[in-house]
Design a protein around this motif. Structure first.
Motif, short mmCIF file in Angstrom:
data_model
loop_
_atom_site.label_atom_id
_atom_site.label_comp_id
_atom_site.label_asym_id
_atom_site.label_seq_id
_atom_site.Cartn_x
_atom_site.Cartn_y
_atom_site.Cartn_z
N GLU A 1 26.51 -29.95 -68.11
CA GLU A 1 27.43 -30.26 -67.02
C GLU A 1 28.76 -29.53 -67.20
N VAL A 2 29.23 -29.46 -68.44
CA VAL A 2 30.46 -28.71 -68.71
C VAL A 2 30.26 -27.24 -68.37
N HIS B 1 30.85 -22.59 -62.09
CA HIS B 1 30.78 -22.65 -60.63
C HIS B 1 31.98 -23.30 -59.96
N ASN B 2 32.82 -24.01 -60.70
CA ASN B 2 33.96 -24.69 -60.10
C ASN B 2 35.17 -23.78 -60.13
N LYS B 3 35.72 -23.48 -58.99
CA LYS B 3 36.85 -22.54 -58.91
C LYS B 3 38.10 -23.08 -59.60
N GLN B 4 38.18 -24.39 -59.77
CA GLN B 4 39.36 -24.96 -60.43
C GLN B 4 39.28 -24.84 -61.94
N GLY B 5 38.16 -24.31 -62.44
CA GLY B 5 38.02 -24.05 -63.87
C GLY B 5 38.20 -25.30 -64.71
N ILE C 1 29.23 -21.01 -72.02
CA ILE C 1 28.44 -19.99 -71.32
C ILE C 1 27.28 -19.54 -72.20
N TRP C 2 27.55 -19.32 -73.50
CA TRP C 2 26.48 -18.93 -74.42
C TRP C 2 25.44 -20.04 -74.56
#
Length: 250
Positions: free
Chosen positions: A154-155, A161-165, A73-74
């Protein structure tokens, strides 16, 4: 019909503030990444520490996940061109404020802490920044963006954004490389060091300073080094050991 107002270009960003924001973000990224590595590396070597961690496994799984996600995220905040503060806007601020990186501006800043005569003598051999300096820095950022976007970006996007984390992330992680990430963090930290030294002391930013991360360091210099050492010190304390004091000292 109302009179059309003349176009006024936007006020350039406060370049010192932008450099400080960049420092906070790149240091936060390296701290979470190297703390994650510190935990992972020690648990892979020490079965007794792993056994101690497993006694409170939920906490350590949560910590591991938080450090992992925060790292990407950073990195996204740094490289994402849509974020409010990013590496491209940082260099844009440098370009828009080129006079602030000249000898006259440096002399005025130094006069706040030393005499005018001392300030004048100090800046005589200091670097006078030109647009070619910024272009070279942009070139190096562009090279690292080509590394970041197809793999680490991409990671980051998957995590955001992917709910499956992390459950479906293995194909993305297979493309990552720990040593490459260390070099990326070395570049980001070197860029900050170069810009703040240019602004405060007039040092030529090129070539960028050599910043390397190869934990465990003998004497931690950078926030990532310290995060790695302190993560391992915390784990070792669970089995009644202390990390070598020379590794923990600054």
């Amino acid at each position: 019909m109302p009179e059309k107002k003349p176009y006024l270009p936007p006020t350039p960003a406060d370049v010192q503030e932008e450099i400080e924001i960049f420092r906070k973000e790149e240091e936060a990224a390296q701290q979470t990444f190297f703390a994650y590595l510190g935990i992972r590396d020690l648990l892979a070597k020490r079965t007794d520490v792993l056994a101690a961690v497993n006694r409170n496994s939920m906490f350590w799984l949560t910590t591991n996940h938080a450090l992992f996600v925060s790292t990407f995220i950073w990195l996204g905040r740094i490289f994402d061109q849509k974020s409010a503060h990013n590496i491209d806007l940082l260099l844009k601020a440098v370009e828009q404020n080129l006079p602030e990186f000249g000898r006259d501006a440096l002399r005025k800043r130094k006069e706040e802490v030393i005499t005018p005569q001392q300030a004048g003598d100090y800046v005589k051999d200091r670097h006078h920044t030109v647009i070619d300096d910024v272009r070279e820095l942009r070139k190096q950022v562009k090279a690292w963006r080509k590394v970041y976007e197809p793999v680490y970006g991409e990671v980051r996007d998957h995590l955001a954004h992917n709910k499956q984390g992390v459950s479906e992330i293995d194909p993305f992680l297979a493309k990552t490389n720990i040593d490459e990430m260390k070099r990326m963090f070395g570049f980001l930290h070197a860029l900050h060091e170069a810009l703040i030294e240019l602004y405060l002391n007039g040092r030529n930013p090129l070539p960028l300073p050599d910043v390397t991360f190869n934990p465990p360091p003998a004497r931690p210099r950078h926030p990532g080094d310290k995060a790695y050492a302190e993560a391992q010190a915390s784990l070792l304390s669970m089995v009644g050991e202390q990390l070598n004091p020379s590794v923990q000292s600054q």
